[in-house]
Every structure is written in structure tokens, then in C-alpha cells.
Design a protein around this motif. Structure first.
Motif, PDB file in Angstrom:
ATOM      1  N   TYR A 218     -66.340  10.656 -75.630  1.00  0.00           N
ATOM      2  CA  TYR A 218     -65.877   9.383 -75.087  1.00  0.00           C
ATOM      3  C   TYR A 218     -64.587   8.970 -75.764  1.00  0.00           C
ATOM      4  CZ  TYR A 218     -70.565   8.772 -73.151  1.00  0.00           C
ATOM      5  OH  TYR A 218     -71.732   8.933 -72.462  1.00  0.00           O
ATOM      6  N   LEU A 219     -63.725   8.320 -75.003  1.00  0.00           N
ATOM      7  CA  LEU A 219     -62.563   7.641 -75.567  1.00  0.00           C
ATOM      8  C   LEU A 219     -63.007   6.221 -75.875  1.00  0.00           C
ATOM      9  CD1 LEU A 219     -59.478   7.529 -76.176  1.00  0.00           C
ATOM     10  CD2 LEU A 219     -59.239   6.558 -73.879  1.00  0.00           C
ATOM     11  N   VAL A 220     -62.747   5.758 -77.078  1.00  0.00           N
ATOM     12  CA  VAL A 220     -63.085   4.403 -77.507  1.00  0.00           C
ATOM     13  C   VAL A 220     -61.775   3.680 -77.773  1.00  0.00           C
ATOM     14  CG1 VAL A 220     -64.282   3.015 -79.241  1.00  0.00           C
ATOM     15  CG2 VAL A 220     -65.206   5.251 -78.581  1.00  0.00           C
ATOM     16  N   ALA A 221     -61.603   2.510 -77.165  1.00  0.00           N
ATOM     17  CA  ALA A 221     -60.353   1.763 -77.322  1.00  0.00           C
ATOM     18  C   ALA A 221     -60.648   0.296 -77.599  1.00  0.00           C
ATOM     19  CB  ALA A 221     -59.505   1.888 -76.059  1.00  0.00           C
ATOM     20  N   GLY A 222     -59.944  -0.265 -78.571  1.00  0.00           N
ATOM     21  CA  GLY A 222     -60.074  -1.682 -78.869  1.00  0.00           C
ATOM     22  C   GLY A 222     -59.482  -2.513 -77.745  1.00  0.00           C
ATOM     23  N   VAL A 223     -60.200  -3.559 -77.354  1.00  0.00           N
ATOM     24  CA  VAL A 223     -59.744  -4.441 -76.278  1.00  0.00           C
ATOM     25  C   VAL A 223     -59.988  -5.888 -76.677  1.00  0.00           C
ATOM     26  CG1 VAL A 223     -60.098  -2.753 -74.429  1.00  0.00           C
ATOM     27  CG2 VAL A 223     -61.952  -4.290 -75.041  1.00  0.00           C
ATOM     28  N   SER A 224     -59.232  -6.791 -76.101  1.00  0.00           N
ATOM     29  CA  SER A 224     -59.450  -8.209 -76.372  1.00  0.00           C
ATOM     30  C   SER A 224     -60.683  -8.691 -75.602  1.00  0.00           C
ATOM     31  CB  SER A 224     -58.227  -9.025 -75.942  1.00  0.00           C
ATOM     32  OG  SER A 224     -58.144  -9.074 -74.525  1.00  0.00           O
ATOM     33  N   PRO A 225     -61.329  -9.752 -76.095  1.00  0.00           N
ATOM     34  CA  PRO A 225     -62.479 -10.294 -75.360  1.00  0.00           C
ATOM     35  C   PRO A 225     -62.118 -10.691 -73.929  1.00  0.00           C
ATOM     36  CG  PRO A 225     -62.376 -11.254 -77.552  1.00  0.00           C
ATOM     37  CD  PRO A 225     -61.108 -10.460 -77.356  1.00  0.00           C
ATOM     38  N   GLU A 226     -60.919 -11.240 -73.745  1.00  0.00           N
ATOM     39  CA  GLU A 226     -60.486 -11.655 -72.409  1.00  0.00           C
ATOM     40  C   GLU A 226     -60.324 -10.456 -71.483  1.00  0.00           C
ATOM     41  OE1 GLU A 226     -58.759 -12.462 -75.259  1.00  0.00           O
ATOM     42  OE2 GLU A 226     -59.587 -14.469 -75.490  1.00  0.00           O
ATOM     43  N   ASP A 227     -59.710  -9.372 -71.979  1.00  0.00           N
ATOM     44  CA  ASP A 227     -59.531  -8.176 -71.149  1.00  0.00           C
ATOM     45  C   ASP A 227     -60.873  -7.531 -70.827  1.00  0.00           C
ATOM     46  OD1 ASP A 227     -56.794  -8.519 -71.029  1.00  0.00           O
ATOM     47  OD2 ASP A 227     -56.363  -7.041 -72.594  1.00  0.00           O
ATOM     48  N   LEU A 228     -61.778  -7.507 -71.789  1.00  0.00           N
ATOM     49  CA  LEU A 228     -63.101  -6.955 -71.537  1.00  0.00           C
ATOM     50  C   LEU A 228     -63.828  -7.792 -70.481  1.00  0.00           C
ATOM     51  CD1 LEU A 228     -65.296  -4.893 -72.167  1.00  0.00           C
ATOM     52  CD2 LEU A 228     -66.035  -6.382 -74.037  1.00  0.00           C
ATOM     53  N   ARG A 229     -63.729  -9.111 -70.571  1.00  0.00           N
ATOM     54  CA  ARG A 229     -64.354  -9.994 -69.590  1.00  0.00           C
ATOM     55  C   ARG A 229     -63.784  -9.747 -68.197  1.00  0.00           C
ATOM     56  NH1 ARG A 229     -62.947 -14.601 -71.530  1.00  0.00           N
ATOM     57  NH2 ARG A 229     -64.500 -14.510 -73.159  1.00  0.00           N
ATOM     58  N   ARG A 230     -62.461  -9.591 -68.123  1.00  0.00           N
ATOM     59  CA  ARG A 230     -61.834  -9.326 -66.825  1.00  0.00           C
ATOM     60  C   ARG A 230     -62.334  -8.005 -66.237  1.00  0.00           C
ATOM     61  NH1 ARG A 230     -57.847 -11.708 -64.677  1.00  0.00           N
ATOM     62  NH2 ARG A 230     -56.762  -9.828 -64.014  1.00  0.00           N
ATOM     63  N   PHE A 231     -62.506  -6.986 -67.072  1.00  0.00           N
ATOM     64  CA  PHE A 231     -63.029  -5.715 -66.591  1.00  0.00           C
ATOM     65  C   PHE A 231     -64.476  -5.874 -66.116  1.00  0.00           C
ATOM     66  CE2 PHE A 231     -65.365  -1.748 -67.605  1.00  0.00           C
ATOM     67  CZ  PHE A 231     -64.847  -0.973 -66.567  1.00  0.00           C
TER      68      PHE A 231
END
Length: 117
Positions: free
Chosen positions: A41-54
């Protein structure tokens, strides 16, 4: 080394395809299965807002991964059920050449969050 733990599966087909993880300070990560052997798996740090949008289906996985900070990208395999901690290896190289990027338009099919209804 950053310690990251599996939190929840976001997309599944015979095995997790995309999952969420967090570090000890609450940092959010998205993990997407690789193209070849389907164990990496590729693991990438994301902001809470970007994760919520996804999670709300408002942005696609490809955009989320390419917008991530290159210094927050790792590879891993699924953790054991007894221990949700991920063993991370620093990802080096190009996302475009790695095969980890999904096709454009891959979004989750979930209901919008309560504040968006």
C-alpha cells in the motif's frame, strides 16, 4: 520513525483497497493498495479536511494522493489483526511512475456528512 495505526477500511473488495490510519498526534493518513502484487500500500499524510472531502465523495483518490506532501509518503503492508501498527518504509520516487495512482475519478460511494445535508 512515525508510528501509524490502521483505523478503518474505506473501500473493500476481498481485502481492504483503501484505508485510513493515524499517528500518535492525530495526523491522518490514507492508504491505497498497489497495482502489482496487491499486498503493498501507498500511505500518504492528508489533512482532516481533504480526508473528509474524499470520504464525502467530493474529491477523488488520485487528487488526494498527488496533493500529499512527498515527505509524508510511505509504503506498507496490512497490519496483523493483533496489532494495528503499520510498518512503514519511506516512499521514494515518482507517484506517476510507481503504479500506485488510481485512475482519475475514483471516489467513495458514501453519504455526505451531516453538515452537508
Amino acid at each position: 520513525m512515525t508510528k501509524v495505526r490502521y483505523i478503518r477500511t474505506l473501500d473493500y473488495y476481498d481485502e481492504p483497497l483503501v484505508f485510513e490510519a493515524r499517528d500518535a498526534t492525530g495526523g491522518r493518513y490514507i492508504a491505497a493498495i498497489g497495482p502489482s502484487d496487491e499486498t503493498e500500500y501507498l500511505v500518504a499524510g492528508v489533512s482532516p479536511e481533504d480526508l473528509r472531502r474524499f470520504c464525502d465523495g467530493k474529491t477523488d483518490l488520485r487528487t488526494l494522493l498527488t496533493a500529499s506532501d512527498p515527505d509524508s509518503r510511505y509504503t506498507t503492508t496490512l497490519p496483523s489483526r493483533a496489532n494495528n501498527e503499520l510498518k512503514l518504509e519511506r516512499f521514494r520516487g515518482s507517484l506517476q511512475e510507481s503504479g500506485f495512482l488510481p485512475d482519475p475519478g475514483f471516489v467513495l460511494n458514501v453519504l455526505p456528512s451531516a453538515e452537508d445535508r
